[in-house]
Structure formats: C-alpha cells, structure tokens
Design an enzyme around this catalytic site. Structure first.
Site, PDB file in Angstrom:
ATOM      1  N   ARG A  16      55.420 -13.699-102.376  1.00 47.06           N
ATOM      2  CA  ARG A  16      54.964 -13.659-104.170  1.00 47.06           C
ATOM      3  C   ARG A  16      56.445 -12.989-104.464  1.00 47.06           C
ATOM      4  O   ARG A  16      56.782 -12.564-104.469  1.00 47.06           O
ATOM      5  CB  ARG A  16      54.127 -13.543-104.079  1.00 47.06           C
ATOM      6  CG  ARG A  16      53.617 -12.756-105.549  1.00 47.06           C
ATOM      7  CD  ARG A  16      52.998 -11.328-106.243  1.00 47.06           C
ATOM      8  NE  ARG A  16      53.076 -10.891-105.557  1.00 47.06           N
ATOM      9  CZ  ARG A  16      53.611 -10.020-106.283  1.00 47.06           C
ATOM     10  NH1 ARG A  16      54.677 -10.134-107.760  1.00 47.06           N
ATOM     11  NH2 ARG A  16      54.449  -8.735-106.324  1.00 47.06           N
ATOM     12  N   CYS A  17      56.080 -13.956-105.674  1.00 44.96           N
ATOM     13  CA  CYS A  17      57.811 -13.229-106.867  1.00 44.96           C
ATOM     14  C   CYS A  17      57.296 -13.371-108.083  1.00 44.96           C
ATOM     15  O   CYS A  17      56.165 -14.340-108.594  1.00 44.96           O
ATOM     16  CB  CYS A  17      58.892 -14.076-106.614  1.00 44.96           C
ATOM     17  SG  CYS A  17      58.651 -16.357-107.045  1.00 44.96           S
ATOM     18  N   SER A  18      57.057 -12.311-108.632  1.00 42.99           N
ATOM     19  CA  SER A  18      57.299 -11.902-110.055  1.00 42.99           C
ATOM     20  C   SER A  18      57.365 -12.779-111.546  1.00 42.99           C
ATOM     21  O   SER A  18      56.720 -13.380-112.283  1.00 42.99           O
ATOM     22  CB  SER A  18      57.063 -10.157-110.563  1.00 42.99           C
ATOM     23  OG  SER A  18      57.040  -9.517-109.494  1.00 42.99           O
ATOM     24  N   THR A  19      58.412 -13.492-111.659  1.00 40.50           N
ATOM     25  CA  THR A  19      59.257 -14.512-112.186  1.00 40.50           C
ATOM     26  C   THR A  19      59.442 -15.808-111.213  1.00 40.50           C
ATOM     27  O   THR A  19      59.673 -16.241-110.669  1.00 40.50           O
ATOM     28  CB  THR A  19      60.447 -13.685-113.347  1.00 40.50           C
ATOM     29  OG1 THR A  19      61.094 -13.212-112.930  1.00 40.50           O
ATOM     30  CG2 THR A  19      59.981 -12.241-113.836  1.00 40.50           C
ATOM     31  N   GLN A  50      62.087 -16.443-110.082  1.00 37.59           N
ATOM     32  CA  GLN A  50      63.281 -15.620-108.899  1.00 37.59           C
ATOM     33  C   GLN A  50      62.809 -16.745-107.794  1.00 37.59           C
ATOM     34  O   GLN A  50      61.548 -17.399-108.750  1.00 37.59           O
ATOM     35  CB  GLN A  50      62.701 -14.409-108.866  1.00 37.59           C
ATOM     36  CG  GLN A  50      62.949 -13.313-109.436  1.00 37.59           C
ATOM     37  CD  GLN A  50      61.910 -11.673-108.841  1.00 37.59           C
ATOM     38  OE1 GLN A  50      60.440 -11.888-109.339  1.00 37.59           O
ATOM     39  NE2 GLN A  50      61.965 -10.798-109.690  1.00 37.59           N
TER      40      GLN A  50
END
Length: 111
Positions: A9-12, A15
């Site tokens: 997972r990445c937040s933005t 990324q």
C-alpha cells in the site's frame, strides 16, 4: 511449500508500491514460497477501514477462503495505521490461523 499473499500500500498517487513488491517477491523466491496473489492499494491511507481499501478487503475475503498460509507486508504500517483497524485485521488473520510477515520489523509469526 507455503502459499503467500503479498499486501502493499502507498498513501498517495505520487508514491509507488513497486519497491515493496520487488523485495517481497525476491524473498518469496529465496524461501521457495509460492505467491498466490499480490493485493495492492495505491493512494489509500492506512487509517482507512477495510471497506475503503479494496485490495485489503479482497485479501481478507480470500483469507476466509483459506487461499494462502501467510500474508507478507513490507512494513506493519502498510497493513494499517489506525491501531483499531490494525488490531481488527491481525485478530481476523490470527483466528484463521494465517501467519504474518513484516519485512522491516523482522517479524514472522510462523517461527
């Protein structure tokens, strides 16, 4: 041979999860594990619940179907940033007897 689910997972959206995936794929290859599926949530905060993270939701549904033996993540904060959500996920996987591996923390519940 262990069957693995990889979660990244990445937040933005600026990324990328590719570095997480490369490392975990390589580890699976070295250990002789079979990857069942990679579950990837891009641009989604780890503080959001299961209902707002489609890949995590799919992973947990497949866990209930016993499609894999272990979930591998780059880091525990990739699985969840909210303590409440993280505990719920960990409890659900534990109740299904599915092990967890976190690369950055060196944590492996199968050992």
């Amino acid at each position: 041979m262990k069957t693995i689910a990889i979660y990244a997972r990445c937040s933005t959206n600026s990324q990328h999860t590719e570095n997480q995936l490369i490392e975990l794929r390589s580890l699976c290859e070295r250990l002789g594990y079979r990857i069942y599926q990679e579950y990837v949530d891009n641009g989604i905060s780890g503080a959001k619940g299961r209902d707002e993270r489609p890949a995590l939701n799919a992973l947990l549904k497949d866990a209930a179907r016993r499609r894999f033996d272990m979930v591998m993540c780059w880091s525990i904060d990739r699985l969840g940033r909210s303590l409440q959500n993280l505990v719920e996920i960990l409890n659900e996987l534990q109740s299904l007897k599915i092990d967890l591996y976190f690369q950055q923390q060196g944590m492996d519940t199968s050992t």
